[in-house]
Motif scaffolding. Structure first.
Motif, short mmCIF file in Angstrom:
data_model
loop_
_atom_site.label_atom_id
_atom_site.label_comp_id
_atom_site.label_asym_id
_atom_site.label_seq_id
_atom_site.Cartn_x
_atom_site.Cartn_y
_atom_site.Cartn_z
N ILE A 25 2.69 -5.84 -2.64
CA ILE A 25 3.28 -4.46 -2.68
C ILE A 25 2.31 -3.57 -3.16
CG2 ILE A 25 4.98 -3.02 -3.70
CD1 ILE A 25 6.87 -5.82 -3.55
N LYS A 26 1.48 -3.68 -4.12
CA LYS A 26 0.56 -2.69 -4.44
C LYS A 26 -0.46 -2.47 -3.46
CE LYS A 26 0.56 -3.84 -9.50
NZ LYS A 26 -0.36 -4.39 -10.55
N GLN A 27 -1.02 -3.57 -2.83
CA GLN A 27 -1.94 -3.41 -1.83
C GLN A 27 -1.16 -2.61 -0.58
OE1 GLN A 27 -4.28 -6.28 0.22
NE2 GLN A 27 -3.60 -7.86 -1.30
N TYR A 28 0.13 -2.81 -0.32
CA TYR A 28 0.83 -1.82 0.88
C TYR A 28 0.77 -0.50 0.40
CZ TYR A 28 2.06 -7.01 1.62
OH TYR A 28 1.92 -8.29 1.90
N SER A 29 1.02 -0.18 -0.89
CA SER A 29 1.40 1.15 -1.36
C SER A 29 -0.01 1.89 -1.10
CB SER A 29 1.79 1.15 -2.81
OG SER A 29 1.61 2.51 -3.26
N ASN A 30 -1.12 1.29 -1.20
CA ASN A 30 -2.45 1.80 -1.16
C ASN A 30 -2.57 2.08 0.01
OD1 ASN A 30 -3.15 1.71 -3.94
ND2 ASN A 30 -3.84 -0.18 -4.00
N LEU A 31 -2.09 1.16 0.95
CA LEU A 31 -2.57 1.54 2.53
C LEU A 31 -1.77 2.31 3.23
CD1 LEU A 31 -3.48 -2.24 3.24
CD2 LEU A 31 -5.22 -0.30 3.18
N LEU A 32 -0.43 2.30 2.77
CA LEU A 32 0.50 3.28 3.64
C LEU A 32 0.63 4.81 3.21
CD1 LEU A 32 3.87 1.02 3.30
CD2 LEU A 32 2.42 1.52 5.29
N PRO A 33 0.76 5.47 4.17
CA PRO A 33 0.83 7.06 3.94
C PRO A 33 2.30 7.34 3.52
CG PRO A 33 1.55 6.58 6.21
CD PRO A 33 0.95 5.22 5.47
N ILE A 34 2.37 8.54 2.81
CA ILE A 34 3.69 8.82 2.49
C ILE A 34 4.58 8.97 3.74
CG2 ILE A 34 5.06 10.82 1.58
CD1 ILE A 34 3.28 9.57 -0.52
N GLY A 35 5.84 8.44 3.47
CA GLY A 35 6.73 8.01 4.60
C GLY A 35 6.54 6.78 5.28
N GLU A 49 12.40 -3.23 -8.70
CA GLU A 49 11.70 -2.84 -9.46
C GLU A 49 10.16 -2.72 -9.29
OE1 GLU A 49 9.85 -3.97 -14.22
OE2 GLU A 49 11.31 -5.17 -13.32
N LEU A 50 9.80 -3.76 -8.34
CA LEU A 50 8.33 -3.76 -7.81
C LEU A 50 7.99 -2.76 -7.01
CD1 LEU A 50 7.77 -7.89 -7.25
CD2 LEU A 50 7.08 -6.17 -9.26
N LEU A 51 8.91 -2.36 -6.05
CA LEU A 51 8.90 -1.22 -5.17
C LEU A 51 8.77 0.03 -5.77
CD1 LEU A 51 11.32 -2.45 -2.45
CD2 LEU A 51 8.91 -2.21 -2.05
N GLU A 52 9.97 0.30 -6.65
CA GLU A 52 9.81 1.63 -7.21
C GLU A 52 8.68 2.05 -8.20
OE1 GLU A 52 13.61 1.79 -9.35
OE2 GLU A 52 14.70 2.39 -7.50
N LYS A 53 8.19 0.97 -8.62
CA LYS A 53 6.90 1.26 -9.61
C LYS A 53 5.63 1.53 -8.88
CE LYS A 53 5.04 -2.14 -12.25
NZ LYS A 53 4.98 -3.30 -12.86
N ASN A 54 5.69 1.00 -7.29
CA ASN A 54 4.64 1.52 -6.72
C ASN A 54 5.04 2.64 -5.54
OD1 ASN A 54 2.31 -0.64 -7.31
ND2 ASN A 54 4.28 -1.87 -7.17
N GLY A 55 5.92 3.22 -5.95
CA GLY A 55 6.04 4.60 -5.15
C GLY A 55 7.02 4.57 -3.92
N LYS A 94 7.69 4.83 1.29
CA LYS A 94 6.71 5.43 0.26
C LYS A 94 7.26 6.85 0.09
CE LYS A 94 1.88 5.71 -0.94
NZ LYS A 94 0.40 5.43 -0.58
N ILE A 95 7.39 7.22 -1.09
CA ILE A 95 7.63 8.81 -1.38
C ILE A 95 6.39 9.35 -2.33
CG2 ILE A 95 9.95 8.50 -0.95
CD1 ILE A 95 10.31 8.61 -4.03
N ASN A 96 5.61 8.39 -2.87
CA ASN A 96 4.43 9.05 -3.99
C ASN A 96 3.47 8.17 -4.07
OD1 ASN A 96 5.38 7.70 -6.12
ND2 ASN A 96 7.08 8.80 -6.27
N GLU A 97 2.58 8.71 -4.56
CA GLU A 97 1.43 7.58 -4.78
C GLU A 97 1.83 6.59 -5.89
OE1 GLU A 97 -0.79 7.06 -2.68
OE2 GLU A 97 -0.51 8.89 -1.36
N ARG A 98 1.21 5.37 -5.73
CA ARG A 98 1.44 4.62 -6.81
C ARG A 98 0.84 4.94 -8.21
NH1 ARG A 98 -1.39 -0.03 -8.74
NH2 ARG A 98 -3.12 0.34 -7.09
#
Length: 215
Positions: A127-137, A185-191, A210-214
């Motif tokens: 999930i951390k990886q995906y957060s880093n790769l995805l745009p907002i939205g 918890e895992l999703l919310e802590k990663n934005g 994704k609503i904000n950067e991790r």
């Protein structure tokens, strides 16, 4: 993607599609299977990265929606069968939830019946990886077996054993099924925002936007 399970994928490849409708022991797991795939496809946009496409059933629905699809599958046998179904309509590459290379930025990560092959720690890494790769939205849309509580998970194992569904009970104990609170918890802590929809007695759709950067 749970490389320790790769041998199982190889053995299951030829009979996977048939087991969706003809395996009574797993009937409840695959109940509303087509509806589940349609729900995942409907929530997907843009460049979709699909983990564990198996024989390509969801891939076909994503293609039919006109989406660009990169399907990432660790099993050579599954990749072969998926390639026969989808041809050149999507990119099909070797990889897994944690190790993959993309040629363009993703908008949606999707998966069905596969995220439980990762431990909770590996799920967090993914999930951390995906957060880093995805745009907002951008989104994560996974359909998988998960539970509201640990007690509900333990009860599912007992119920399967009592019904004589010994393969199912063994699967539930061998693989890494988790709970909705842990995934939230895992999703919310990663934005990500979180939304869960129950699809049958086993499977839920987990949707994170994704609503904000991790961090």
């Amino acid at each position: 993607m749970g490389k320790e399970f790769l041998e199982i994928f190889e053995q299951w490849a030829d009979s996977y599609d048939d087991s969706l409708t003809n395996n009574k022991e797993y009937e409840a797991v695959f109940h509303h299977y087509d509806h589940i795939l349609n729900n995942v496809a409907e929530r997907s946009t843009g460049h979709v990265v699909e983990f564990g496409p198996g024989t390509g059933n969801l891939t076909l629905k994503l293609i039919a929606k006109g989406l660009k699809v990169t399907a990432i599958e660790p099993s050579p046998a599954m990749r072969k069968l998926a390639k026969e179904k989808i041809g050149a309509k999507a990119q099909l590459i070797e990889g897994d939830f944690l190790q993959f290379k993309l040629d363009s930025k993703p908008d949606t990560f999707v998966s069905t019946y596969a995220f439980h092959h990762l431990t909770d720690q590996e799920k967090e890494e993914a999930i951390k990886q995906y957060s880093n790769l995805l745009p907002i939205g951008g989104k994560i849309v996974f359909a998988d077996t998960m539970y509201v509580t640990k007690e509900a998970y333990n009860q599912a194992i007992l119920d399967a054993s009592k019904k004589g569904q010994h393969n199912l009970a063994e699967d539930l104990q061998r693989e890494y099924y988790t709970t909705i609170p842990i995934l939230t918890e895992l999703l919310e802590k990663n934005g990500f925002t979180t939304h869960f929809k129950k699809m049958n007695d086993f499977v839920w759709i987990m949707e994170g936007e994704k609503i904000n950067e991790r961090g």
